[in-house]
Write an enzyme that holds these catalytic residues in place. Sequence first.
Site, PDB file in Angstrom:
ATOM      1  N   ARG A  14       0.838  -1.207   0.000  1.00 14.34           N
ATOM      2  CA  ARG A  14       0.000   0.000   0.000  1.00 14.34           C
ATOM      3  C   ARG A  14       0.876   1.261   0.000  1.00 14.34           C
ATOM      4  O   ARG A  14       1.068   1.885  -1.038  1.00 14.34           O
ATOM      5  CB  ARG A  14      -0.974  -0.033   1.203  1.00 14.34           C
ATOM      6  CG  ARG A  14      -2.095   0.994   1.144  1.00 14.34           C
ATOM      7  CD  ARG A  14      -1.720   2.391   1.578  1.00 14.34           C
ATOM      8  NE  ARG A  14      -1.174   2.469   2.926  1.00 14.34           N
ATOM      9  CZ  ARG A  14      -0.650   3.570   3.432  1.00 14.34           C
ATOM     10  NH1 ARG A  14      -0.600   4.688   2.705  1.00 14.34           N
ATOM     11  NH2 ARG A  14      -0.131   3.601   4.659  1.00 14.34           N
ATOM     12  N   ASP A  15       1.459   1.575   1.130  1.00 16.22           N
ATOM     13  CA  ASP A  15       2.259   2.806   1.226  1.00 16.22           C
ATOM     14  C   ASP A  15       3.427   2.756   0.242  1.00 16.22           C
ATOM     15  O   ASP A  15       3.804   3.770  -0.365  1.00 16.22           O
ATOM     16  CB  ASP A  15       2.788   2.946   2.664  1.00 16.22           C
ATOM     17  CG  ASP A  15       3.206   4.358   3.029  1.00 16.22           C
ATOM     18  OD1 ASP A  15       3.314   5.193   2.123  1.00 16.22           O
ATOM     19  OD2 ASP A  15       3.431   4.618   4.218  1.00 16.22           O
ATOM     20  N   HIS A 206       5.718   4.652  12.632  1.00 14.31           N
ATOM     21  CA  HIS A 206       5.740   4.567  11.167  1.00 14.31           C
ATOM     22  C   HIS A 206       6.716   5.646  10.683  1.00 14.31           C
ATOM     23  O   HIS A 206       6.351   6.813  10.552  1.00 14.31           O
ATOM     24  CB  HIS A 206       4.309   4.825  10.679  1.00 14.31           C
ATOM     25  CG  HIS A 206       4.123   4.780   9.205  1.00 14.31           C
ATOM     26  ND1 HIS A 206       3.342   3.829   8.580  1.00 14.31           N
ATOM     27  CD2 HIS A 206       4.583   5.571   8.218  1.00 14.31           C
ATOM     28  CE1 HIS A 206       3.330   4.041   7.277  1.00 14.31           C
ATOM     29  NE2 HIS A 206       4.076   5.105   7.031  1.00 14.31           N
ATOM     30  N   HIS A 208       9.559   7.293   8.046  1.00 12.81           N
ATOM     31  CA  HIS A 208      10.144   7.397   6.712  1.00 12.81           C
ATOM     32  C   HIS A 208      11.615   7.772   6.895  1.00 12.81           C
ATOM     33  O   HIS A 208      11.997   8.339   7.920  1.00 12.81           O
ATOM     34  CB  HIS A 208       9.381   8.424   5.867  1.00 12.81           C
ATOM     35  CG  HIS A 208       8.057   7.908   5.400  1.00 12.81           C
ATOM     36  ND1 HIS A 208       7.754   7.707   4.077  1.00 12.81           N
ATOM     37  CD2 HIS A 208       6.966   7.504   6.092  1.00 12.81           C
ATOM     38  CE1 HIS A 208       6.532   7.221   3.967  1.00 12.81           C
ATOM     39  NE2 HIS A 208       6.025   7.094   5.181  1.00 12.81           N
ATOM     40  N   CYS A 239       4.172   9.468   0.188  1.00  9.81           N
ATOM     41  CA  CYS A 239       2.771   9.834   0.036  1.00  9.81           C
ATOM     42  C   CYS A 239       2.672  10.846  -1.094  1.00  9.81           C
ATOM     43  O   CYS A 239       3.398  11.838  -1.104  1.00  9.81           O
ATOM     44  CB  CYS A 239       2.250  10.429   1.337  1.00  9.81           C
ATOM     45  SG  CYS A 239       0.570  11.040   1.191  1.00  9.81           S
ATOM     46  N   ASN A 248       9.510   4.679   3.038  1.00  2.50           N
ATOM     47  CA  ASN A 248       9.381   4.189   4.415  1.00  2.50           C
ATOM     48  C   ASN A 248      10.697   3.515   4.797  1.00  2.50           C
ATOM     49  O   ASN A 248      11.482   3.113   3.933  1.00  2.50           O
ATOM     50  CB  ASN A 248       8.279   3.119   4.480  1.00  2.50           C
ATOM     51  CG  ASN A 248       6.905   3.690   4.263  1.00  2.50           C
ATOM     52  OD1 ASN A 248       6.250   4.134   5.185  1.00  2.50           O
ATOM     53  ND2 ASN A 248       6.459   3.687   3.019  1.00  2.50           N
TER      54      ASN A 248
HETATM   55  P1  HMG Z   1     -13.256  14.552  -2.169  1.00  9.04           P
HETATM   56  O1  HMG Z   1     -12.988  15.106  -3.518  1.00  9.04           O
HETATM   57  O2  HMG Z   1     -13.353  15.521  -1.053  1.00  9.04           O
HETATM   58  O3  HMG Z   1     -14.492  13.576  -2.060  1.00  9.04           O
HETATM   59  O4  HMG Z   1     -12.079  13.510  -1.830  1.00  9.04           O
HETATM   60  P2  HMG Z   1     -15.870  13.493  -2.772  1.00  9.04           P
HETATM   61  O5  HMG Z   1     -16.750  12.744  -1.825  1.00  9.04           O
HETATM   62  O6  HMG Z   1     -16.304  14.850  -3.261  1.00  9.04           O
HETATM   63  O7  HMG Z   1     -15.576  12.542  -4.026  1.00  9.04           O
HETATM   64  C1  HMG Z   1     -14.725  12.913  -5.075  1.00  9.04           C
HETATM   65  C2  HMG Z   1     -14.642  11.775  -6.076  1.00  9.04           C
HETATM   66  O8  HMG Z   1     -14.019  10.637  -5.453  1.00  9.04           O
HETATM   67  C3  HMG Z   1     -16.003  11.317  -6.555  1.00  9.04           C
HETATM   68  O9  HMG Z   1     -15.834  10.789  -7.851  1.00  9.04           O
HETATM   69  C4  HMG Z   1     -16.298  10.169  -5.624  1.00  9.04           C
HETATM   70  O10 HMG Z   1     -17.197   9.238  -6.172  1.00  9.04           O
HETATM   71  C5  HMG Z   1     -14.931   9.538  -5.458  1.00  9.04           C
HETATM   72  P3  HMG Z   1     -16.210  11.660  -9.155  1.00  9.04           P
HETATM   73  O11 HMG Z   1     -17.633  12.049  -8.961  1.00  9.04           O
HETATM   74  O12 HMG Z   1     -15.269  12.842  -9.151  1.00  9.04           O
HETATM   75  O13 HMG Z   1     -15.949  10.699 -10.264  1.00  9.04           O
HETATM   76  N1  HMG Z   1     -14.764   8.815  -4.184  1.00  9.04           N
HETATM   77  C6  HMG Z   1     -14.278   7.578  -4.100  1.00  9.04           C
HETATM   78  N2  HMG Z   1     -13.862   6.709  -5.043  1.00  9.04           N
HETATM   79  C7  HMG Z   1     -13.420   5.514  -4.600  1.00  9.04           C
HETATM   80  N3  HMG Z   1     -13.381   5.165  -3.295  1.00  9.04           N
HETATM   81  C8  HMG Z   1     -13.791   6.016  -2.340  1.00  9.04           C
HETATM   82  C9  HMG Z   1     -14.272   7.279  -2.739  1.00  9.04           C
HETATM   83  N4  HMG Z   1     -14.742   8.330  -2.057  1.00  9.04           N
HETATM   84  C10 HMG Z   1     -15.043   9.265  -2.959  1.00  9.04           C
HETATM   85  N5  HMG Z   1     -13.732   5.648  -1.061  1.00  9.04           N
HETATM   86  C11 HMG Z   1     -11.266  11.569  -0.660  1.00  9.04           C
HETATM   87  C12 HMG Z   1     -12.044  12.865  -0.570  1.00  9.04           C
HETATM   88  C13 HMG Z   1     -10.972  11.135   0.782  1.00  9.04           C
HETATM   89  C14 HMG Z   1     -12.111  10.537  -1.382  1.00  9.04           C
HETATM   90  C15 HMG Z   1      -9.930  11.819  -1.445  1.00  9.04           C
HETATM   91  O14 HMG Z   1      -9.305  12.937  -0.886  1.00  9.04           O
HETATM   92  C16 HMG Z   1      -8.995  10.649  -1.386  1.00  9.04           C
HETATM   93  O15 HMG Z   1      -9.268   9.594  -1.940  1.00  9.04           O
HETATM   94  N6  HMG Z   1      -7.842  10.810  -0.685  1.00  9.04           N
HETATM   95  C17 HMG Z   1      -6.928   9.700  -0.486  1.00  9.04           C
HETATM   96  C18 HMG Z   1      -5.525  10.192  -0.467  1.00  9.04           C
HETATM   97  C19 HMG Z   1      -4.587   9.054  -0.121  1.00  9.04           C
HETATM   98  O16 HMG Z   1      -4.889   7.884  -0.289  1.00  9.04           O
HETATM   99  N7  HMG Z   1      -3.367   9.415   0.375  1.00  9.04           N
HETATM  100  C20 HMG Z   1      -2.382   8.451   0.702  1.00  9.04           C
HETATM  101  C21 HMG Z   1      -2.659   7.699   1.971  1.00  9.04           C
HETATM  102  S1  HMG Z   1      -2.248   8.579   3.486  1.00  9.04           S
HETATM  103  C22 HMG Z   1      -0.591   8.290   3.704  1.00  9.04           C
HETATM  104  O17 HMG Z   1       0.064   7.801   2.812  1.00  9.04           O
HETATM  105  C23 HMG Z   1       0.027   8.529   5.020  1.00  9.04           C
HETATM  106  C24 HMG Z   1       0.187   7.223   5.829  1.00  9.04           C
HETATM  107  O18 HMG Z   1       0.846   6.223   5.063  1.00  9.04           O
HETATM  108  C25 HMG Z   1       0.981   7.496   7.082  1.00  9.04           C
HETATM  109  C26 HMG Z   1       2.373   8.037   6.822  1.00  9.04           C
HETATM  110  O19 HMG Z   1       3.061   7.605   5.865  1.00  9.04           O
HETATM  111  O20 HMG Z   1       2.805   8.845   7.661  1.00  9.04           O
HETATM  112  C27 HMG Z   1      -1.170   6.673   6.234  1.00  9.04           C
HETATM  113 MG    MG Z   2       4.309   5.912   5.171  1.00 12.71          MG
END
Ligand code: HMG
Ligand code: MG
Length: 299
Positions: A14-15, A206, A208, A239, A248
């Site tokens: 995933r990450d 966690h 990096h 990310c 990571n």
């Molecule tokens: P938004 O634009 O505010 O949400 O995004 P929305 O509800 O207005 O939806 C926008 C579009 O996304 C729509 O599609 C929805 O249907 C779709 P459109 O009409 O434009 O075609 N949608 C989805 N599609 C699939 N699955 C869903 C979903 N929800 C809405 N669940 C949202 C809000 C949260 C969806 C967006 O910002 C997003 O997906 N963000 C994810 C970002 C991400 O994954 N980042 C990486 C992970 S975090 C990380 O890496 C840190 C971590 O590892 C810790 C560390 O390393 O320190 C955890």
């Molecule tokens: Mg990470």
Amino acid sequence: MYPNQVTIVEVGPRDGLQNEPTLLTVAQKIELITDLANAGLKVIEAGSFVSPKWVPQMANSAEVLQALDKTQIQRFPALVPNLRGLQEAIEAGCQDIAVFAAASETFSQKNINCSIAESLERYESVIKEALAAKLRVRGYVSCVLGCPFEGEIAFSSATHVADALYKMGCYEISLGDTIGVGTPEKARQMVSAVAERVPIEHLAVHFHDTYGQALANIYACIALGVRTIDSSVGGLGGCPYAPGASGNVATEEIVYMLNGLNIEHGVDLNALVRISHKVAALLNRTPRSKVAQALNKDL
Ligand code: HMG
Ligand code: MG
């Protein structure tokens, strides 16, 4: 005082993959996850149910999770940002999910398009429904030691978010140094501050490795009592919404260090190094980790 045993949470599929320009197929991801399980990893974060427009690398997560051999892979959590993601995770057969909040307001906006308070409100209903469906829920707090947009982040912010997620029912809170700016004493102080609210046995770290501090930080945190460490095979990762973050900490580097400390972890180092090289080849790169580079000649 070091523990006899720690749990490694492998986040590579995933990450590790979410920031790679090369997209892996369903079959390649399943092979990677299966190899990691065969190497002894018991918790393998396998995908995320986020918007494919935001993170195209994870768009095939449902197919990957559905197809995994659930008798072979013990736990395969997936990231879920909202109720829609939860529904899709349940349909794919997930029994473990992770919600992901942040200690930085700006990073929260950039990563999930809402404020910290809004994310906690959203996660409250996600966690409630997940627990009602008998899922286990992990909580992430990103940017606990620094933010690419805001710089330094107060420990009180990480503590507030960790405490809120723990109270909502997360079994474990993973504290993410998303951009790898932490140093050991600071990491120790941050974990100590959070542990005043969330019992340390329910905290994971966690790190990096952007500044080469990840292993030193982990060493400081396990000395404090942390028993769960997140890492990514080959040091893959980053990310897409955290500019400047490198990979990571590599799982093989942790395993090498734990072997030297005589701490049990259940992972076969040579198998892990082979996987590190295999996935790096798929991604057209060499493994970042020094351990994978040093041991490759012996395999
Ligand atoms: P938004 O634009 O505010 O949400 O995004 P929305 O509800 O207005 O939806 C926008 C579009 O996304 C729509 O599609 C929805 O249907 C779709 P459109 O009409 O434009 O075609 N949608 C989805 N599609 C699939 N699955 C869903 C979903 N929800 C809405 N669940 C949202 C809000 C949260 C969806 C967006 O910002 C997003 O997906 N963000 C994810 C970002 C991400 O994954 N980042 C990486 C992970 S975090 C990380 O890496 C840190 C971590 O590892 C810790 C560390 O390393 O320190 C955890
Ligand atoms: Mg990470």
